[in-house]
Scaffold this active site. Sequence first.
Site, PDB file in Angstrom:
ATOM      1  N   SER A  99       1.974  -5.848  12.110  1.00 46.87           N
ATOM      2  CA  SER A  99       2.529  -7.036  12.749  1.00 46.87           C
ATOM      3  C   SER A  99       3.721  -6.702  13.643  1.00 46.87           C
ATOM      4  O   SER A  99       3.896  -7.301  14.706  1.00 46.87           O
ATOM      5  CB  SER A  99       2.949  -8.061  11.689  1.00 46.87           C
ATOM      6  OG  SER A  99       1.863  -8.431  10.879  1.00 46.87           O
ATOM      7  N   HIS A 139       8.300  -8.898  12.096  1.00 44.90           N
ATOM      8  CA  HIS A 139       7.927  -9.548  13.355  1.00 44.90           C
ATOM      9  C   HIS A 139       9.097  -9.569  14.327  1.00 44.90           C
ATOM     10  O   HIS A 139       8.960  -9.224  15.505  1.00 44.90           O
ATOM     11  CB  HIS A 139       7.458 -10.976  13.087  1.00 44.90           C
ATOM     12  CG  HIS A 139       6.264 -11.076  12.210  1.00 44.90           C
ATOM     13  ND1 HIS A 139       5.789 -12.280  11.717  1.00 44.90           N
ATOM     14  CD2 HIS A 139       5.436 -10.121  11.710  1.00 44.90           C
ATOM     15  CE1 HIS A 139       4.722 -12.058  10.977  1.00 44.90           C
ATOM     16  NE2 HIS A 139       4.489 -10.765  10.953  1.00 44.90           N
TER      17      HIS A 139
END
Length: 383
Positions: free
Chosen positions: A190, A242
């Site tokens: 991610s 993220h």
Amino acid sequence: MPGEPRPLEIHLRVNSKRSNANMVHPVAVETVYPVPPQRQELKHYRKWFPWLIPLFVVANIVLFVITMYVNNCPHNSVSCIATFLGRFSFQPFKENPLLGPSSLTLQKMGALDVGRVVHRHQGWRLVTCMWLHAGVFHLLANMLGILVIGIRLEQEFGFVLIGLLFVISGFGGSLLSALFIQSNISVGASGALFGLLGGMLSELITNWTIYENKLAALLTLVIIIVINLAVGILPHVDNFAHIGGFLTGFLLGFVFLIRPQFGWVNQRYAPLNYSPERAKPKFKKYQCILWVLSLVILIVGLSVGLVELLRGVDANDHCSWCHYLSCVPTSKWSCHTEPSYCVSNQLGNQLNVTCSSNGKSSTYFMQDPTSSQIQQLCTQLCS
């Protein structure tokens, strides 16, 4: 003589085909003067064949298959999902709702474990964790995003720059995650995926003049980024990875994804006898300023973050509200994600397991249970 009319300029054009008369016809032709070259905008750049991003996707899938093979749920767990898959079957939903392996297997394969990074000098986990995934759903979501975004960027900027953007962004995401989430393991690409999104945003900003629908492109990209970051506030989602990946990719975009301005490109394709009044520099001033600032901030940020991590610093001690960036508690869910700890006692074929966090206890009839089986029972008991 001055004042006399100039004679009409005559050019002779000879018909190459022979005729019976074999005649030559004089033809009057107007004189054509050279026209100064027009500077046209060159909006087409070389397109690269994308092969590295698909290779990254294949590598992630292969590693997930290997992880499931090592996991071997029927041998190491009490119960499994999709037992017809044999040793590739999944852990129970209560232990892993993403259809994947156990946390012990992920840890063995190279998941990000801050304790091992700091105290056992296993810094390589900051990189290996980005190639592992917690389950099928996790893998599909990341690989789909990487293909959609990464292939377009690789076509535009080539495999070297996008490959570096992918790996460095993944490292940046792992680093920020390790600074804030130190009690659980973390896996997934991610951070690298959000690095590609950050690179797209900075590429749009630094190459602003080459886009026709600038505001529409910017608004669309910002909405996509905000939605994806908003999903990260759900429990069991590492939003720090993220955010770290996005910030790293955003800064790298100003360094890697910079385009020369059109005036400089046009000069390269102009005729040799054409010299513009003012030569255009290759890059605009704001592009150079962003390049320098981004490179400095990136090097300093990654260096300081890595040093602080290896010193054992917990970033939550310096930011009391930052944990809300990764999970916001509501009446529907809790952000309590502490690992499960249990005390187990084996008496004959009876195994007694007691959860240390909630005090629940249960007895199971098992002969010589493995550590993976005890961990699975502990997770179910503490949840």
